[in-house]
Design an enzyme around this catalytic site. Structure first.
Site, PDB file in Angstrom:
ATOM      1  N   ASP A 287       0.871  -1.164   0.000  1.00  0.00           N
ATOM      2  CA  ASP A 287       0.000   0.000   0.000  1.00  0.00           C
ATOM      3  C   ASP A 287       0.917   1.225   0.000  1.00  0.00           C
ATOM      4  OD1 ASP A 287      -2.062   1.809   0.110  1.00  0.00           O
ATOM      5  OD2 ASP A 287      -3.157   0.798   1.709  1.00  0.00           O
TER       6      ASP A 287
HETATM    7  C1  NOJ Z   1      -3.852   4.145   0.262  1.00  0.00           C
HETATM    8  C2  NOJ Z   1      -5.074   3.277   0.262  1.00  0.00           C
HETATM    9  O1  NOJ Z   1      -5.104   2.501   1.431  1.00  0.00           O
HETATM   10  C3  NOJ Z   1      -5.143   2.366  -0.959  1.00  0.00           C
HETATM   11  O2  NOJ Z   1      -6.361   1.687  -0.947  1.00  0.00           O
HETATM   12  C4  NOJ Z   1      -4.966   3.163  -2.215  1.00  0.00           C
HETATM   13  O3  NOJ Z   1      -5.093   2.332  -3.343  1.00  0.00           O
HETATM   14  C5  NOJ Z   1      -3.623   3.863  -2.175  1.00  0.00           C
HETATM   15  N1  NOJ Z   1      -3.582   4.753  -1.020  1.00  0.00           N
HETATM   16  C6  NOJ Z   1      -3.318   4.656  -3.428  1.00  0.00           C
HETATM   17  O4  NOJ Z   1      -4.092   5.785  -3.466  1.00  0.00           O
END
Ligand code: NOJ
Length: 870
Positions: A287
């Site tokens: 993530d």
């Molecule tokens: C953090 C989020 O938890 C995730 O779901 C997302 O895809 C990414 N940021 C990218 O924006």
């Protein structure tokens, strides 16, 4: 106003400060001495490419990777840095072989932060349809729009969180509070998305059940979700297994720890469970800014760092990039591991056909302007055209409307007040019926709750290209509607005896980097109550009007007790999170063009204290939260049944304007369960091989006359020879406990994507005839729940959803024969000792219930004993 990328950058710097050294110091904090949660080491990372359905893609990837330099390989594993390109993240490229920067971008409900896209209904809405075809169709729409905008990897679907915490901020991004509903939702979405060539990314693996403290700060460490092996397998892993079985191309790891080991470098989770047991063939990414260790994560099976930055974003540092080049040159990370990372990434790219005319990004998520900096994070950046405003909507509004409509869940309809007639005299109340007074998309990532609630907030959003509000749609149909788009009940309103009041209320939540009305993602302040004094509004309307309809837009369970039993409150609808077609989908149902056919994807309790204490949100000022999953499998309806707590509305509940009768049930044995455990798995096929010699240092040297972008993450080293010198010295690297390069024996529960294929042998199938016995057309959703026998020797929930189907629209008197299949896995428990799925031989003692909710069984069957209607 500061440009969008700048405010987001500041947030990114302020929010997460990551812990741990580039060498992955946290692995050595593991402790298996006491009762503390522990994540055992599992090394080495299994190679991808041993399954025949990926063979062609792997062959192409193998051929290409054999010709790549060290720097080119590293380039594909590491993001170029946050705000260093048009997408949420992008890898480096390999121009020599026509491989572009791979664009990874949100969201699970539409392409985020762009224009001329569709804002589809959110996952929770999709779950409420219980409609496999619509799940697939929406996936196709998402994939087509991702492709049309040049997004290679669309960051969804989300099946984690799973709704363990009813107040959790991001439950609405997934399909409901049940692993089978989530699993079917995910698999259908993935198949739809990937049919267009876009790569799906199922997320967040795993245990990201609350927003607060998901990441580390200066004084706290991201929480540890402490989940035992059986609960993990039978509940949280289930939808990921279904996603892998649907051939998902990528998996995003969660921010949090699982059993005290950070997901982004948890070798048991990535190497052991995902890649070995589930046979995952694609690539694993972090993530955003969840990468906390360089060598540690590489060894643990991570394949891609997103968006590439290290501990402090925007400085051009990375745990990988040049550091990965260095650790390969100095012999720490085996070349073999790097080759596997890149082969996996390119295999997914080839498998989806992205080598064939896949568009480059034609949008920028950083600005709406046509021209702007190409690398906004660089501060000094070349400029150019960044937005081409490509319209990718096609006719996806049709699918968006159908999903939103078929999700609408009728909780109550006394005296058949609904459907309304066009000439009914209507008085409409609540800001949730109208537009955002500050304008469409007036707050970034939907970080405000103004007007009709179409989605929650955070990265799981997209802009609304347009919005049909309930007000617009009702005004289109009704000649006698009076609108009071306010949350304070206007005292001057007159109520005629025939008048019907329609009151709109909502409840919102989202992702932790935005706080709305005091709620930091999770519903900390609002609890499970309506926002904006919604309960007061309903009560005020019920005081004046004798007929009240309540429409609720909500991210999840909401407490209705202040007004649900008031005499005037005749009808209540949950319209979930409908996206751009909020109004049209609602009036389709309100005025009777369609009967409601949505069902609750979660339980609605009488009060929040009905849930177990262990699922409360946890806050802690210092250190690391240990979030122990002591309730085990008893989430949502499983818990209510176990504790014999009557819910206000059970999981699966949803009325129609008509009624259905279930008749002629029959149970057939399809594949006899001759053995407790499935037949042995097949052997693993071969995987690509490469020379394991360390490449020459020159492969990581800066190219001559190279024009560098400041703060861009490159794979190059100033002095690569010094790394090679270490490889030739006697220095040794302190590898984590349990580290080995000898392959593990193939896990017996594995064998193909998702696990041993025999787990999906259809063991039984139930047939029922569903007849529309009412006076209007409608669609039924027969839901199949199993009860496993005590002979398995384990405490098991008394009902578990295992299958559902949705009938076509049945005319009054019309019937449909519905077949519901039950697999071996559906009647198995996870045996933690044997490490395999165990079923009762011949299904002896398995009970099956089919009905219209978990509490409304219409048919009961016992394996060996036949079926009866109830
Ligand atoms: C953090 C989020 O938890 C995730 O779901 C997302 O895809 C990414 N940021 C990218 O924006």
């Amino acid at each position: 106003m500061a440009p969008r990328w700048l405010s987001l950058a500041l947030l990114a710097v302020a929010a997460p400060s990551t812990l741990g050294s580039p060498t992955g110091g946290r692995l050595d904090t593991r402790d298996d001495s006491g009762n503390e949660a522990f994540s055992p080491p599992y090394y080495p990372a299994p190679h991808g490419g041993w399954l025949s359905n990926w063979a062609e893609a792997y062959e192409k990837a193998h051929h290409l990777v054999s010709n790549l330099t060290l720097a080119e390989k590293v380039n594909l594993t590491t993001g170029t840095g946050i705000f260093m390109g048009p997408c949420a993240g992008q890898t480096g490229s390999v121009p020599r072989f026509g491989i572009p920067n791979i664009c990874l971008h949100d969201s699970p409900l539409g392409v985020r932060n762009t224009d001329h896209n569709t804002a589809f209904p959110a996952g929770i809405t999709v779950g409420a349809t219980f409609d496999k075809e619509l799940m697939y169709e929406r996936g196709v729409g998402l994939g087509e729009e991702a492709r049309g905008k040049g997004v290679n990897v669309l960051l969804g679907p989300s099946v984690g969180p799973m709704g363990r915490k009813p107040r959790g901020g991001r439950n609405w991004e997934g399909f409901g509070f049940d692993p089978v509903l989530q699993g079917i939702g995910a698999a259908q979405t993935i198949k739809g998305m990937q049919s267009t060539g876009a790569i799906a990314s199922i997320k967040h693996f795993v245990g990201n059940e609350q927003e607060m403290h998901r990441m580390s700060s200066v004084v706290t460490q991201g929480y540890s979700s402490n989940i035992n092996d059986r609960t993990l397998h039978e509940f949280y892993l289930w939808p990921f297994a279904e996603g892998v079985r649907a051939e998902v191309g990528s998996v995003m790891m969660a921010y949090n720890d699982v059993n005290r080991s950070a997901c982004s470098q948890n070798s048991k989770l990535i190497n052991g469970i995902l890649k070995d047991e589930l046979g995952f063939q694609g690539f694993v990414l972090t993530d955003w800014l969840a990468h906390i260790g360089g060598v540690s994560s590489a060894l643990a099976g991570l394949d891609m760092s997103m968006p590439g930055d290290g501990a402090i974003p925007l400085f051009g540092d990375s745990y990988w990039g040049p550091e990965l080049s260095r650790s390969v040159l100095n012999g720490t990370v085996p070349v073999d591991r790097l080759n596997d990372m890149v082969t996996r990434i390119l295999a997914a790219w080839f498998k989806m056909g992205q080598d064939q005319d896949y568009p480059l990004p034609n949008f920028s998520s950083n600005t709406d302007d046509e021209e702007g900096p190409l690398y906004p994070g660089a501060l000094i950046s070349p400029s150019g055209v960044v937005n081409q405003y490509v319209n990718v909507q096609a006719d996806h509004n049709v699918t968006a409307r159908a999903v939103a409509r078929d999700a609408i869940t009728l909780l109550k309809n006394e005296g058949d007040l609904l459907p309304l007639r066009r000439n009914d005299s209507l008085k409409i109340f609540g800001t949730d019926a109208g537009p955002d007074p500050q304008g469409l998309n007036s707050c970034a990532d939907k970080g405000c709750n103004r007007g009709v609630l179409t989605m929650g907030w955070g990265s799981g959003t997209s802009k609304l290209p347009y919005l049909i509000t309930p007000q617009d749609a009702i005004a289109n149909i009704s000649s006698k509607a009076e609108f009071h788009i306010t949350d304070s009940f206007p005292s001057s309103v007159e109520a005629g005896s025939e008048d019907i009041a329609i009151v709109f209320i909502n409840s919102d939540s989202g992702e932790n980097y935005i706080t709305v009305d005091g709620n930091p993602g999770d519903r900390t302040v609002s609890g499970l109550h309506a926002w904006h004094n919604g309960d007061e509004l309903v009560k005020a309307a019920a005081e004046k009007f004798s007929q009240v309809v309540v429409v609720i837009h909500t991210v999840g369970p909401i407490i209705l007790e202040e007004w649900i039993d008031l005499d005037p409150v005749k009808a209540v609808l949950i319209a979930h999170l409908p996206g751009q077609e909020a109004g049209n989908s609602l009036t389709d149902v309100l005025f009777g063009a369609y009967s409601p056919s949505g069902h609750l994807p979660y339980t609605i309790p009488y009060q929040e204290s009905n849930y177990p204490e262990s699922v409360d949100l946890i806050q802690q000022p210092f250190g690391q939260i240990q979030d122990d999953y002591t309730e085990g499998l008893y989430i949502d309806y499983r818990h209510f049944l176990k504790e014999d707590i009557r819910p206000r509305y059970p999981f699966g509940h949803g009325l129609s304007y008509t009624t259905f009768e279930y008749s002629e049930p029959a149970l057939s044995v399809i594949t006899p369960l001759d053995t407790e455990y499935p037949p042995s798995r097949p052997d693993k096929g071969s995987t690509p091989t490469y020379p394991d010699t360390i490449p020459p240092a020159s492969e990581a040297a800066w190219p001559k006359n190279f024009d560098r972008i400041w703060r861009y993450i490159y794979p190059y080293l100033d002095n690569p020879e010094s790394a090679t010198a270490v490889a030739n010295s006697s220095e040794t690297y302190p590898y984590p406990d349990g580290y080995t390069t000898d392959p593990q024996p193939a896990p017996r529960a594995g064998g193909a994507e998702g696990g041993n294929t025999a787990l999906w042998d259809v063991a039984f199938s139930v047939q029922i005839t569903v007849t529309n016995t009412g006076r209007r057309p409608g669609r039924a959703v027969p839901q199949l729940y199993v009860e496993l026998p005590d002979s398995l020797g384990l405490d098991t929930p008394s009902r578990q959803l295992r299958q559902f189907e949705k009938t076509k629209t049945l005319k009054p008197g019309e019937s449909e024969v519905v077949t519901l299949d039950i697999t071996r896995k559906d009647v198995s428990v996870w045996d933690v000792v044997v490490q395999d799925w165990k079923a009762p031989v011949a299904g002896e003692g398995v009970k099956i219930y089919v009905g219209e909710s978990v509490l409304d069984s219409r048919v009961e069957c016992e394996v060996g004993g036949g079926c009866s209607t109830l």
